[in-house]
Scaffold this active site. Structure first.
Site, PDB file in Angstrom:
ATOM      1  N   GLY A  26      70.567 -74.397  25.695  1.00 47.06           N
ATOM      2  CA  GLY A  26      71.171 -74.583  24.382  1.00 47.06           C
ATOM      3  C   GLY A  26      70.705 -75.879  23.749  1.00 47.06           C
ATOM      4  N   GLY A  85      67.051 -68.188  22.271  1.00 49.90           N
ATOM      5  CA  GLY A  85      66.304 -67.935  23.508  1.00 49.90           C
ATOM      6  C   GLY A  85      65.052 -67.106  23.242  1.00 49.90           C
ATOM      7  N   ASP A  86      65.147 -66.132  22.340  1.00 55.69           N
ATOM      8  CA  ASP A  86      63.990 -65.302  21.999  1.00 55.69           C
ATOM      9  C   ASP A  86      62.919 -66.143  21.305  1.00 55.69           C
ATOM     10  OD1 ASP A  86      65.756 -63.354  22.887  1.00 55.69           O
ATOM     11  OD2 ASP A  86      66.373 -62.814  20.846  1.00 55.69           O
ATOM     12  N   SER A 143      66.635 -72.328  29.641  1.00 57.82           N
ATOM     13  CA  SER A 143      67.047 -72.807  28.315  1.00 57.82           C
ATOM     14  C   SER A 143      68.509 -73.209  28.402  1.00 57.82           C
ATOM     15  CB  SER A 143      66.813 -71.725  27.263  1.00 57.82           C
ATOM     16  OG  SER A 143      67.536 -70.561  27.564  1.00 57.82           O
ATOM     17  N   GLY A 165      68.174 -78.370  25.356  1.00 57.31           N
ATOM     18  CA  GLY A 165      66.743 -78.123  25.471  1.00 57.31           C
ATOM     19  C   GLY A 165      66.355 -77.303  26.677  1.00 57.31           C
TER      20      GLY A 165
END
Lengths: 312, 312
Positions: free
Chosen positions: A226, A255-256, A224, A229
């Site tokens: 930010g 991120g979760d 990931s 994408g």
């Protein structure tokens, strides 16, 4: 087999405490807190909450300790199934001081977990993993658990026939890779730290580092990045998923949210481009939401159609 | 009547939480807390603890709420008698972040107290005040209690025949003065805020402001002036108590220690100079102690002989 079930594992669940201030945080001064709010926190519970918001059958497990742990359980959304092992020491608090400018965080270290408590958890975990299609392992380890804890849990999930998604960093990640987790989701910082000898900036650097993680044992890697994408490096191909435009808001928990999207995609056996589209849309929707680790389903559905997925 | 009993009243008792950091507090960063300690806190409980250390018969009363309140009660020293009224909302936490340089504080606002809870407390307080020789009222009010709360408690203590010592500030202090508390103990900042039209710096300014507080209703005023010691303005005379040399250490809780010394002196009907000597010595001993609001009895006994008391 019934509907696909996703098991999320929170070994170091937190009571998220937000202190609001009228004035900026000033080191070595005293501050009157104007408002205090509590929420169930930690990466795995953020993922569980978002899957529950999407009406996915999810079960949250892990370790909860003392009154703080009881409070975490009480703050989970109504209807979210959970099955935690109690530990004697208090679960940690994660205090965020929100002033008019920005937020300042203080993370407690978490409860010491005894060997007996760990054995009881492992029995519960093994029983819960058996009927699950996907097991999500994410977040830090509390003190007292060995560095190969996630290695043990990946191994047990594999024996139970579940797909494992691992979102951790540092020594925990390195120790778990030889047990071949099916999917690893580092962010840009974690990827750079995991592969310190590589230049991980840019798409090609990300791909190279992700390939190195696969060589070390990861079945697939979704990095990931930010607002840029996701980049997926898998045995089936390489893809990049990019939002139409960067969202502004609170990136904590994004991120979760992407892990929730990946777990959902795996559970429903969607092809990789659709998994990535969903994960990138949930991540962007989470940035838009006022509270960390939440999504508005309408944002998610609207954003899903704007994600650009391309094969690399 | 048996031995003199001192009643301390903690309406907004706190769980004092200390977070230790390896690095300085940095606004808008996140910090890993290396160590967490808990203590029973709030001004009145500091005073009660010091009186207990001196083996004075003291009873701690006030309001405690929820699990945090239970934790505060559990952290009181063994043998310290207490009789609190439970409230439904959680007692506040006072978080102190101790970094290698200094401390940064975050004070939660305290529990909302309902009318029924307040009535139950008032019955208990009235019953406890009757056999007490001295009632110590100190600290902030939790949300939900009116500004004249201390006025009510001073009035009830007077009817019960007890001597009242009041250590509060701002509107609470102004509202309580017409009920004629026997002794008020402002620090230099509180005295300046209470008498904004006076220059309260120096001994003569302190005396003038203290006389103004007496004119407004206080029976006697003892102003604490940090390392400069105490100035007493009473119906029996005026005194100054000065330590031989300023102590270095933690000044938090030094005012609560001086209140303990005054309560002890009043309870034993010591003359003013001896009251002030004990209060100034406890204050200095508290500054020397590593934990706020504690004293080492040996420090206190040694320092007591070094305090210089003079009539003004």
């Amino acid at each position: 087999m019934g509907r696909p079930v996703i098991l999320t594992v929170a070994l170091n669940a937190a009571l998220d405490v937000t202190y609001r201030l009228d004035r900026p945080v000033t080191p070595h001064a005293t501050h009157r807190v104007t408002d205090v709010t509590h929420a169930a926190g930690g990466k795995a519970l953020n993922t569980a909450r978002i899957l529950h918001t999407l009406r996915e059958p999810v079960i949250a497990t892990g370790l909860l300790g003392g009154h703080t742990g009881e409070r975490v359980a009480a703050l989970l959304p109504a209807g979210l199934r959970h099955s935690f092992t109690k530990v004697a020491a208090e679960s940690r608090r994660a205090v965020v001081v929100a002033d008019p400018d920005d937020a300042t965080g203080f993370w407690e270290p978490g409860p010491h977990v005894t060997r007996d408590e760990w054995r009881r958890f492992l029995d519960r975990y093994t029983a819960l993993a058996k009927p699950s299609r996907v097991v999500v392992l994410s977040g830090s380890l509390p003190p007292g658990l060995p560095v190969d804890t996630y290695a043990t849990l990946v191994h047990a999930a594999r024996r139970a026939g579940a797909y494992t998604i691992l979102d951790c960093d540092g020594p925990s990640l390195h120790a778990a890779l030889p047990e071949r987790p099916d999917l690893v989701k580092p962010n840009a910082t974690e990827l750079a730290e995991a592969m310190p000898h590589l230049d991980t900036t840019g798409t090609s650097g990300t791909r190279e580092a992700a390939e190195a993680l696969r060589a070390a044992g990861a079945g697939a890697v979704v990095a990931s990045r930010g607002p840029a994408g996701l980049v997926a490096v898998t045995g089936d191909g390489h893809w990049r998923a990019t939002p139409a435009r960067p969202e502004t808001g609170n990136p904590t928990g994004a991120g979760d949210a992407s892990v929730a999207g990946l777990a959902h995609g795996v559970a429903h056996r969607l092809p990789w481009p659709r998994r990535l589209r969903g994960a990138a849309a949930l991540s962007a929707a989470s940035v838009r939401a006022p509270i960390a680790g939440r999504v508005d389903v309408r944002d998610y559905l609207r954003l899903r159609s704007t994600i650009h997925v391309e094969e690399l």
